[in-house]
Structures are given as C-alpha cells and as structure tokens.
Design an enzyme around this catalytic site. Structure first.
Site, PDB file in Angstrom:
ATOM      1  N   LYS A 248      58.913  30.831  43.740  1.00  0.00           N
ATOM      2  CA  LYS A 248      57.527  30.898  43.292  1.00  0.00           C
ATOM      3  C   LYS A 248      57.328  30.317  41.896  1.00  0.00           C
ATOM      4  CE  LYS A 248      54.502  32.471  45.033  1.00  0.00           C
ATOM      5  NZ  LYS A 248      54.038  33.871  45.018  1.00  0.00           N
TER       6      LYS A 248
ATOM      7  N   SER B 121      58.461  34.815  40.267  1.00  0.00           N
ATOM      8  CA  SER B 121      58.387  36.075  41.007  1.00  0.00           C
ATOM      9  C   SER B 121      59.679  36.853  40.815  1.00  0.00           C
ATOM     10  CB  SER B 121      58.168  35.787  42.497  1.00  0.00           C
ATOM     11  OG  SER B 121      58.421  36.939  43.281  1.00  0.00           O
TER      12      SER B 121
ATOM     13  N   GLU C 147      45.040  32.991  36.098  1.00  0.00           N
ATOM     14  CA  GLU C 147      44.525  34.208  36.721  1.00  0.00           C
ATOM     15  C   GLU C 147      44.140  35.250  35.673  1.00  0.00           C
ATOM     16  OE1 GLU C 147      47.272  33.737  40.758  1.00  0.00           O
ATOM     17  OE2 GLU C 147      47.780  35.235  39.243  1.00  0.00           O
TER      18      GLU C 147
ATOM     19  N   HIS D 104      30.234  23.812  48.325  1.00  0.00           N
ATOM     20  CA  HIS D 104      30.638  24.900  49.236  1.00  0.00           C
ATOM     21  C   HIS D 104      32.150  24.890  49.489  1.00  0.00           C
ATOM     22  CE1 HIS D 104      26.340  25.346  50.117  1.00  0.00           C
ATOM     23  NE2 HIS D 104      26.317  24.042  50.288  1.00  0.00           N
TER      24      HIS D 104
ATOM     25  N   TYR E  62      18.868  53.984  11.549  1.00  0.00           N
ATOM     26  CA  TYR E  62      20.275  54.028  11.936  1.00  0.00           C
ATOM     27  C   TYR E  62      20.587  55.289  12.729  1.00  0.00           C
ATOM     28  CZ  TYR E  62      25.352  54.093  11.751  1.00  0.00           C
ATOM     29  OH  TYR E  62      26.675  54.125  12.112  1.00  0.00           O
TER      30      TYR E  62
END
Length: 475
Positions: free
Chosen positions: A282, A276, A289, A155, A316
C-alpha cells in the site's frame, strides 16, 4: 486574591477558577497583549496621565517579560486567570506602584478586544503568505505540465478533454479569491477598541488615535459599546478559513481519486504518502485525506462562534472568552494544510500518458461532433440527438466515435463530410477552445499571464501590510 478582588471577601472556588480561566488559550496572544500595553503606557505618559518615569519602567519591564516568555522561562499560573492578569500581575510584582498605574483608562474588556484584533490581523497575514505559496505551487505544476491533456468531468463522468494546466489553474483562482477574503478579514480587524474601557469610554484625557497608530491599526472604533462587544472580524476570518478549507478539501479529493489504481493520473511522492501496517504494497494518500478531514473542524469553529454570539446583549459578556480558541485552531489547521498541499502538488508526478489514454474513453468528442453539424446549419438540439444516436451505436459496437466509418456518420446525417475526422482529434478539440477562459493552449497561456499578474499584485499587498503586524510571530 485576584487583581479584581477588592469587592470580594473570599477567592473563587478552585473548580470555578480552572473553569473560568482562559490562560491556556490566550497565553498565545502574549505579544499582542504586551504591544497593546506598551502603546497604552506611552499614550498615558504623553497625555500626562502617568509620569514618564513610570512609563519607562512599565515598557522596560514588559520587554523583559516578553523576552522570558519567548525563551520559555516565564512561569504561568492558572490563578492568573488570563494572559492580561498574568502579565500585569508580574509587572506589578517587579516594579510596584508603576505597574499598578498601567491599567489607568482601560478595562480588560477593551484590552482583550485589542489583543484579539491584533492576533486576527497577524493570523490573516500569515494565512495570506501560506496562500501565496500554495498558488505558486499550482502555477509551477501548470507550467511544468504544459500540453498534458486529461478528461474534464461533470458528475464524475468523462465530459470533454481539457489541459491539465487549465484544470490546475481552476484551483489557483479559488485560492486567489480566498486571498481576498483574508484581506477583507484583515481590514475588518484593523480597528482599535483600546480606550473604550469597560463599555462607556473613560473620564481620562486619553488619545485613542495615537495609541491605535502605534499598534499598527488603521482606524479607531467609533462606538465604545461596539468596540468591546464586536467579534464580527473573527467571523470574517472564520468564513475565509472555512471557504479555503473547502477548496483544499476539493483538491484533496481529486488527489485521492487521481492517485488510485482506478485513475492512476498521479503518483504521490513518498514524502507525502504513508504505508499500511498489514499490507506491504500500500501507498496511501493519507495527508490528502487528513486535509479533507480537517475541513470539518474548521467549519465547526465558525459555527461555534456564530452560536456563541447569537444571543448576546450589549456590551461585553463572558461568553466572548470562547472567541479565541477556534480562531487560533482554524488558522493553525489551515496554515499546516496549505503547506502540506503545496508540498504534495510540487512533488507529485503527473502521468501524462495515463491521462491521454483516459481521453479515449467516454466519447469526449461528442460535443464537437454536434457543433460540427450546428455550424453547417442544423439546430443544435437536433444535432445533439443525432450524435447521441451515434454514441449509442458506439456503445453497441464496443468502439469509439473515431472508429466509425464515414458511411455511418453520413447515414445519420448527409451534412457529415470527410472533414469530420478533424472533429474527432483530441488535440484539435482542446485547441479549438480559444475563447477567454477556455482550455486551448493559447487561452491557457493568456490565463497564465493573468495569473502571474494577480500573484504579483497580492504579493505587493502582503508586503504593504507586513509593517502593520510587527508582533505577528508567536501567535
């Protein structure tokens, strides 16, 4: 007029010609198309359906065309509609009547199914290779960080301490299963539809088995209707890609979290980070990501083909022209994602001191304290309640379990003795998990032995099937 235009009085409209063309996608399958055409021509000559001279002219010209496409000097035209017509049309322009005989005993339906199966095999093969490199990176990181401890979580809350190598090997096993999903996709695609023709087979005395073996197929599809309409093998590849994308996304999520200031468990290499445009300080985990974000497009490609196939009658249908774009996109996306993730894992720094310090937060010894009481005869549920109370005491005092005096433990239960101290030591807690698959150093060493054995076995499998995808490059 198109090669199939004999029944028509006029060409298709320009808008529908562009709408119906699959060339922008299936031109990437030119090696598969040429390999299938060469095998078909040789089989036709062997069966005395065309002359050996025509066969030699066809094979030689196809080799020339392949070389030109490799070199980027071949001209594709949208009016060619697809890669099959583009190559056959150019073949006929160059060698005349012999080129027109190539299509004897086959249809575009079994031709495109053949090309797609050969491509699926090549893509699965290449993804297996990338998967192995990813697993090697995880093994290397686990080996280089032997003995490093971090909080294991449930958790997203601190639960019990585990070895970092144990945590990394959990991902190894995910990707090991992905490898076998890819082998299943490879083997599903490893059957030749060539010779099924449009849907019913052909009246020519062809040898489907000989042609299939020349193309590297393990077997021939037994039903001509199924041969031209089946796309289950692509769905198998999509599912393997989707599951592997999910595993990559989970690992990417942990990289994003672990590289944050709040965690600080890892420091990403500059080569796998970005900055950045406005904030000079940064260092962003952009590539992790992106891997996480690209999972959606891989899932979407699986769903697209499922929806495309769900209502198709035999045999097809033109809908199946939409089968290749998603397959190529997912394989390309996964190949790049695996390479980037392997690079991130291999070059990042694991901050052992930060991970160790995090183990002092969250009362990670609580389960072992409960086990201590249970081993002295107390029912575990009762032990659980007592230790829960001790944790509450710690929360109220703002301290850790190992800060509590022995008197507090003995007040909670007379079963506690001075040896409770050993149950509060992080290294002792980790070292006690000696069961198979546990997180102790000895168990992880045994796991590493098993990991290396599976890697060797999978490398041997990949080497064994490499000869079955001779036209794999260029997909």
């Amino acid at each position: 007029m198109a090669l199939w235009g004999g029944r028509f009085k006029e060409d298709v409209a320009a808008a529908t010609q562009e709408f119906g063309a699959s060339l922008p996608v299936d031109k990437h399958l030119y090696k598969q198309d040429i390999a299938g055409s060469k095998a078909h021509a040789r089989m036709l000559a062997k069966q005395h359906i065309i002359s050996q001279g025509d066969c030699d002219a066809i094979v030689g010209c196809l080799t020339d065309i392949e070389g030109e496409i490799d070199a980027g000097s071949f001209s594709f035209h949208i009016e060619d509609e697809d890669i099959h017509m583009a190559i056959e049309g150019e073949l006929t322009r160059r060698i005349g009547e012999a080129g027109k005989r190539l299509h004897t005993g086959r249809s575009r339906n079994d031709q495109v199914a053949t090309d797609t199966r050969l491509a699926a095999k090549a893509l699965a093969h290449d993804l297996m290779q990338a998967n192995l490199h990813m697993r090697e990176a995880l093994i290397g990181a686990a080996r280089d960080n032997e003995g490093v401890v971090l909080p294991g979580m449930t958790h997203l809350q601190h639960a019990q301490p585990v070895l970092l190598s144990h945590h990394l090997l959990a991902y190894y096993w995910m990707f090991e299963r992905d490898f076998h999903r890819l082998t299943a996709a490879f083997e599903a695609a490893d059957a030749s539809p060539l010779g099924a023709a449009a849907l019913a087979g052909t009246t020519y005395p062809i040898d489907r088995v000989a042609a299939s073996y020349e193309m590297g197929f393990a077997r021939v599809i037994c039903n001509s209707l199924d041969a031209v309409s089946d796309r289950d093998f692509i769905l198998d590849l999509h599912f393997a890609c989707s599951t592997m994308a999910m595993h990559l996304s989970r690992l990417a999520e942990e990289i994003v979290l672990w590289s944050s200031s709040e965690f600080g468990y890892i420091t990403l290499s500059d080569a796998y980070s970005t900055g950045s445009s406005i904030m000079p300080q940064k260092k962003n985990p952009d590539f992790a990501e992106l891997i996480r974000g690209k999972t959606g497009r891989v899932y979407g490609n699986l769903l697209q083909l499922l929806v495309t196939c769900k209502g198709l009658p035999l045999a097809y249908n033109k809908d199946l022209q939409e089968d290749k774009g998603g397959m190529l996109d997912s394989a390309r996306t996964l190949s790049q994602s695996l390479a980037v993730m392997a690079g991130m894992i291999s070059t990042c720094t694991f901050n052992a001191d930060v991970m160790r310090a995090a183990c002092e937060v969250g009362h990670l010894a609580a389960t072992d304290v409960a086990d201590y009481l249970a081993k002295k005869g107390m029912p575990f549920r009762e032990a659980h309640e007592i230790v829960g109370h001790l944790v509450l005491v710690c929360e109220e005092r703002g301290c850790r379990l190992d800060d509590l005096p022995l008197a507090v433990f003995q007040e909670a239960s007379p079963l506690f003795g001075p040896d409770i101290v050993s149950s509060l030591d992080i290294d002792a807690i980790v070292g006690a998990r000696t069961t198979m698959g546990g997180t102790s150093p000895s168990a992880v060493r045994e796991q590493m032995r098993l990991v290396r054995a599976t890697l060797v076995a999978d490398e041997a499998y990949l080497e064994g099937i490499s000869s079955l995808v001779p036209m794999g490059e260029g997909v």
